[in-house]
Design a protein around this motif. Structure first.
Motif, mmCIF file in Angstrom:
data_model
loop_
_atom_site.group_PDB
_atom_site.id
_atom_site.type_symbol
_atom_site.label_atom_id
_atom_site.label_comp_id
_atom_site.label_asym_id
_atom_site.label_seq_id
_atom_site.Cartn_x
_atom_site.Cartn_y
_atom_site.Cartn_z
ATOM 1 N N PRO A 76 39.694 18.590 37.697
ATOM 2 C CA PRO A 76 39.218 19.856 37.136
ATOM 3 C C PRO A 76 39.106 20.944 38.209
ATOM 4 O O PRO A 76 38.846 20.671 39.378
ATOM 5 C CB PRO A 76 37.853 19.487 36.565
ATOM 6 N N LEU A 77 39.316 22.184 37.785
ATOM 7 C CA LEU A 77 39.168 23.336 38.679
ATOM 8 C C LEU A 77 37.718 23.779 38.747
ATOM 9 O O LEU A 77 36.951 23.599 37.792
ATOM 10 C CB LEU A 77 40.033 24.503 38.184
ATOM 11 N N ASP A 78 37.371 24.391 39.887
ATOM 12 C CA ASP A 78 36.069 25.040 40.026
ATOM 13 C C ASP A 78 36.261 26.487 39.586
ATOM 14 O O ASP A 78 36.919 27.287 40.284
ATOM 15 C CB ASP A 78 35.598 24.983 41.478
ATOM 16 N N GLY B 84 41.102 33.613 44.133
ATOM 17 C CA GLY B 84 42.344 34.091 43.538
ATOM 18 C C GLY B 84 43.423 33.044 43.506
ATOM 19 O O GLY B 84 44.599 33.351 43.310
ATOM 20 N N GLU B 85 43.059 31.807 43.690
ATOM 21 C CA GLU B 85 43.993 30.692 43.629
ATOM 22 C C GLU B 85 43.216 29.448 43.182
ATOM 23 O O GLU B 85 41.994 29.419 43.257
ATOM 24 C CB GLU B 85 44.634 30.451 44.986
ATOM 25 N N PRO B 86 43.950 28.430 42.688
ATOM 26 C CA PRO B 86 43.243 27.247 42.182
ATOM 27 C C PRO B 86 42.389 26.580 43.260
ATOM 28 O O PRO B 86 42.873 26.327 44.360
ATOM 29 C CB PRO B 86 44.354 26.337 41.711
ATOM 30 N N VAL B 87 41.141 26.384 42.930
ATOM 31 C CA VAL B 87 40.241 25.634 43.805
ATOM 32 C C VAL B 87 39.682 24.493 42.962
ATOM 33 O O VAL B 87 39.052 24.729 41.929
ATOM 34 C CB VAL B 87 39.101 26.527 44.347
ATOM 35 N N TYR B 88 39.923 23.262 43.410
ATOM 36 C CA TYR B 88 39.494 22.094 42.633
ATOM 37 C C TYR B 88 38.027 21.790 42.887
ATOM 38 O O TYR B 88 37.501 21.997 43.984
ATOM 39 C CB TYR B 88 40.364 20.886 42.974
ATOM 40 N N ALA B 89 37.398 21.305 41.842
ATOM 41 C CA ALA B 89 35.984 20.980 41.942
ATOM 42 C C ALA B 89 35.790 19.779 42.856
ATOM 43 O O ALA B 89 36.674 18.925 43.001
ATOM 44 C CB ALA B 89 35.423 20.692 40.556
ATOM 45 N N LEU B 90 34.610 19.740 43.480
ATOM 46 C CA LEU B 90 34.286 18.599 44.319
ATOM 47 C C LEU B 90 34.100 17.358 43.439
ATOM 48 O O LEU B 90 33.586 17.434 42.315
ATOM 49 C CB LEU B 90 33.018 18.884 45.113
#
Length: 212
Positions: free
Chosen positions: A22-24, A32-38
């Protein structure tokens, strides 16, 4: 770019399957770019488990994958179904006194009808109708005899059944009851047989022809 994560059983570390990382949403919007959740390492990891042969399973332990045999699950013992107890055979219900009396009355009526049929009537009710019909003296006498006999039969029958109900007499069988009823009397005497026909008179001898 899509990333796959590998889900774990939090209690045992057993590999449970794959899912999308999942994305954060907050960090993704900020960067401004995909950052995945921890990830919670007890629930999911990013490195794939090793190939698992049949009868084995992958387990995450101390930050690394290991293989172990799948434990056998003992088959639950299914108890035999309890069958309902088979009811013991019971004796058929015995007829009541009223039912036995009705059976005796039916037998008496059948007996009187049979007696009437023996003289050519349909039943005793038909025979009694001739008691007031003077056209044929024989039929009228038989009708009167059957009418009187019918009254005597029922009088004797009901008197005996009353004694049985009062405990003064034993209950008779159908055959025994018929033998206790009054006989049929008053029938006309049968017609005497016709006298034999007189012998034919002798025929005179034919004359013997003399030869010429």
């Amino acid at each position: 770019m899509t990333k796959i994560i590998y889900l774990l059983d939090a209690a045992t570390g057993v590999f449970m399957g794959e899912s999308l990382h999942p994305l954060d949403p907050v960090e993704t919007e900020r960067a401004g770019e995909p950052v995945y959740a921890l990830l919670n390492p007890l629930l999911a990891v990013e490195d794939a488990p090793p190939n698992t042969p049949a009868g084995m399973r992958a387990v995450r332990s101390n930050g690394a994958w290991t293989l172990e045999a799948v434990p056998e699950i003992p088959e639950a013992e299914v108890p035999d179904p309890e069958l309902p107890p088979v009811p013991e055979p019971s004796d058929p219900p015995q007829p009541t006194f009223e039912e036995r009396v009705e059976a005796l009355r039916t037998e008496v009526q059948a007996y009187m009808d049979a007696m009437a049929r023996s003289l050519g009537y349909d039943d005793i009710k038909t025979a009694v109708t001739y008691a007031e019909e003077p056209a044929v003296a024989k039929f009228q006498l038989e009708g009167k005899a059957f009418r009187a006999w019918r009254s005597l039969v029922w009088e004797a029958c009901y008197a005996l059944l009353a004694q049985v109900q009062a405990g003064e007499a034993e209950e008779p069988s159908k055959e025994a009851l018929i033998g206790l009823l009054p006989p049929l009397e008053g029938l006309p005497d049968p017609a005497p047989p016709a006298p034999p026909a007189p012998p034919a008179p002798p025929q005179p001898d034919e004359p013997i022809e003399q030869p010429e």
